[in-house]
Design a protein around this motif. Structure first.
Motif, mmCIF file in Angstrom:
data_model
loop_
_atom_site.group_PDB
_atom_site.id
_atom_site.type_symbol
_atom_site.label_atom_id
_atom_site.label_comp_id
_atom_site.label_asym_id
_atom_site.label_seq_id
_atom_site.Cartn_x
_atom_site.Cartn_y
_atom_site.Cartn_z
ATOM 1 N N LEU A 151 -17.741 12.088 -19.591
ATOM 2 C CA LEU A 151 -18.703 12.811 -20.413
ATOM 3 C C LEU A 151 -18.892 12.130 -21.772
ATOM 4 N N GLY A 211 -9.010 16.989 -29.133
ATOM 5 C CA GLY A 211 -9.693 17.204 -27.860
ATOM 6 C C GLY A 211 -10.044 18.653 -27.597
ATOM 7 N N GLY A 212 -11.010 18.830 -26.696
ATOM 8 C CA GLY A 212 -11.501 20.157 -26.357
ATOM 9 C C GLY A 212 -10.452 21.024 -25.678
ATOM 10 N N SER A 213 -9.555 20.404 -24.930
ATOM 11 C CA SER A 213 -8.517 21.204 -24.265
ATOM 12 C C SER A 213 -7.674 21.930 -25.297
ATOM 13 N N ASN A 228 -9.619 24.628 -27.052
ATOM 14 C CA ASN A 228 -9.602 25.828 -26.210
ATOM 15 C C ASN A 228 -8.251 26.551 -26.307
ATOM 16 N N HIS A 242 -13.626 24.701 -17.189
ATOM 17 C CA HIS A 242 -12.687 23.580 -17.335
ATOM 18 C C HIS A 242 -11.247 24.003 -16.994
ATOM 19 N N GLY A 279 -22.076 23.887 -20.748
ATOM 20 C CA GLY A 279 -21.987 22.537 -20.207
ATOM 21 C C GLY A 279 -20.755 22.401 -19.324
ATOM 22 N N THR A 317 -18.269 20.780 -16.559
ATOM 23 C CA THR A 317 -17.835 19.393 -16.529
ATOM 24 C C THR A 317 -18.500 18.597 -15.411
ATOM 25 N N ASP A 350 -16.788 27.589 -24.532
ATOM 26 C CA ASP A 350 -16.287 26.232 -24.356
ATOM 27 C C ASP A 350 -17.501 25.306 -24.337
ATOM 28 N N ALA A 401 -17.270 22.194 -25.371
ATOM 29 C CA ALA A 401 -16.699 20.854 -25.554
ATOM 30 C C ALA A 401 -17.752 19.810 -25.188
ATOM 31 N N PHE A 402 -18.394 20.027 -24.071
ATOM 32 C CA PHE A 402 -19.416 19.098 -23.604
ATOM 33 C C PHE A 402 -20.770 19.402 -24.241
ATOM 34 N N ASP A 433 -16.956 19.069 -28.818
ATOM 35 C CA ASP A 433 -16.421 17.698 -28.832
ATOM 36 C C ASP A 433 -17.490 16.690 -29.258
ATOM 37 N N HIS A 461 -16.934 13.769 -29.605
ATOM 38 C CA HIS A 461 -16.641 12.514 -28.900
ATOM 39 C C HIS A 461 -17.285 12.465 -27.508
ATOM 40 N N LYS A 462 -18.017 13.492 -27.136
ATOM 41 C CA LYS A 462 -18.763 13.422 -25.889
ATOM 42 C C LYS A 462 -20.223 13.033 -26.174
#
Ligand code: PLP
Length: 473
Positions: free
Chosen positions: A95, A153-155, A158, A192, A247, A249, A274, A276-277, A303, A305-306
């Protein structure tokens, strides 16, 4: 006079002399960077996709003897050349992909002062940069005044979202833990994997997570969520968190946030989005409708970074109600928190103690692009996905599985297993692309996240897929 060690009392070097080794290495590194980007689109040597052959070729063993810096630099260059580049058109596996050049350089510069982002005393201007990002990004989601924390990070974003939800619902939980079986959590079946993982980490239990079915387009079924909430409440359980995914995954689908928010809040649950994406879609008028209602969230993971082309890692957790992060994460540390108010010391709101600077690269990209540049960048990603889908749909050797909900294009090569195609492409060093399951069918997932790609690159990607599929048929 205290006793002195002659070696330590030698005439001190000037400041310029002290930095000379670093500057010399950096100048050589610029040459390595030039060669790296000139070559990053080439296929990878198949031998380097085989861990055993790669280990045999590279000399990685650590031992007693040191080497000079130039020699190590040459080894680093060799290692880079054996590493897939996520900015190559041949990398559509994740992603993330592609880079905003100013963000890459800002990341490299951020390590020069090498400060830790827990206090203004330690990190100075970098803290102000981070606070400005939190302010502006919250406002972009309609969450003005939210507090934020950058996390690895998204994890983990979360994770902290679940943590603050738990401690808000049960303020004793931080000190005493939680009663097993009391709380329940809800996420779509295509959400996720960090959700159950985090429920396990926090002592809420993986069994507390309810997987809510999705509709034909991969979105959480709101009616099924309502049933699950009612059932748990009737059984005496407390719905703690509804996790809506902006979004997903694999498919890039967006749960309908507004009706989910209504149900979650009516049930007394925390709404975590969430994103993240997909939270980045809020920056685009073309994508905004997909995150409609995100301003109703109690917390959002995002995120950069995505979709934003910022180097790993850069991940933000926003929490609508200020004070909640510190309530779950603050500890006393007199040796650390010595100056300035809490706002300027993000360590009070942080999962970590020492923390790298994940803000500067994003700030630099934002200065470069402005809100208008993000709008254009996201628009281009969405257009690329539509173009890829049209090309696949028109190709007799390929089958498009669904119109792309956002930037993930899921398809199959007719008559060949999708996982076998992806494995072959990796094995041959031709293309990094992954597979996932879409409504019971194994699909090749083309993520159109790198806005540098154009129609010709999409053709090249699909040609690689078709060539691999023909070889397998
Ligand atoms: C990528 C992703 C995550 C995990 O984020 P990391 O930054 O990889 O830890 C969580 N949720 C969703 C929906 C994602 O796409």
């Amino acid at each position: 006079m205290p006793p002195s060690d002659a070696r330590l009392e030698n005439p001190p070097r000037s400041d310029a002399e002290r930095g000379a080794d670093l500057v010399d290495l950096l100048e050589r590194a610029a040459r390595i960077a030039r060669d790296f980007v000139a070559r990053e689109h080439r296929p990878v040597d198949p031998a380097d996709r085989d861990p055993d052959r790669l280990r045999a070729r590279l000399d990685l063993e650590l031992g007693a003897a040191g080497r000079d810096g130039a020699r190590v630099l040459a080894e680093l260059e060799t290692l880079l050349a054996a590493t897939p580049s996520s900015s190559s058109w041949r990398f559509v596996n994740q992603l993330f992909g592609g880079r905003e050049p100013i963000a890459t350089v800002a990341e490299m510069l951020a390590v020069l002062p090498n400060v830790s982002m827990y206090t203004f005393k330690a990190a100075g201007a970098q803290i102000l940069v981070e606070l400005e990002l939190v302010r502006h990004m919250a406002a972009k989601l309609g969450l003005d005044g939210a507090e934020g924390a950058f996390l690895p990070g998204g994890s983990l974003a979360n994770l902290v979202a679940l943590l603050v939800a738990r401690d808000t619902a049960e303020p004793q939980a931080r000190d005493h833990g939680v009663t097993p079986g009391r709380f329940t959590l809800y996420t779509s079946e295509e959400g996720h994997y960090s959700l159950p993982k985090n429920a396990g980490i926090l002592g809420l239990g993986r069994d507390a997570v309810r997987g809510i079915p999705v509709d034909g387009a991969g979105r959480m079924r709101v009616a099924a969520l309502a049933v699950a909430l009612d059932r748990d409440r009737a059984a005496g359980r407390t719905p703690l968190v509804v996790n809506a995914t902006a979004g997903t995954t694999v498919r890039g689908a967006f749960d309908p946030l507004r009706p989910i928010a209504e149900l979650a809040h009516a049930a007394g649950a925390w709404l975590h989005v969430d994103g993240a994406f997909g939270a980045t879609l809020a920056l685009s008028s073309a994508g905004r409708a997909l995150v409609d209602g995100i301003e109703l969230a109690d917390s959002v993971s995002w995120d950069p970074h995505k979709m934003m082309g910022v180097p790993l890692q850069s991940s933000l957790l926003l929490v609508a109600r200020p004070g909640v992060l510190a309530a779950s994460l603050d500890e006393r540390a007199d040796y650390l928190f010595q100056l300035h108010g809490d706002e300027l010391n993000p360590g009070h709101r942080s999962l970590q103690c020492g923390r790298r600077n994940d803000a500067l690269k994003l700030w630099a990209a934002w200065r470069r692009l402005g809100d208008d540049g993000w709008e254009a960048r996201v628009g281009r990603q969405l257009e690329l996905a539509r173009l890829a889908a049209a090309k696949i749909d028109a190709d007799p050797e390929l089958e498009l599985l669904e119109p792309p909900p956002s930037i993930n294009v899921c398809f199959v090569a007719r008559g060949v297993a999708s996982d076998a195609v992806c494995d072959r492409l990796d094995h041959d060093g031709r293309l990094e692309i992954g597979w996932g399951d879409v409504a019971g069918r194994r699909a090749i997932r083309l993520v159109c996240v790198n806005p540098e790609l154009d129609g010709r690159d999409l053709d090249a990607i699909l040609d690689e897929v078709k060539r691999a599929a023909r070889g397998l048929r």
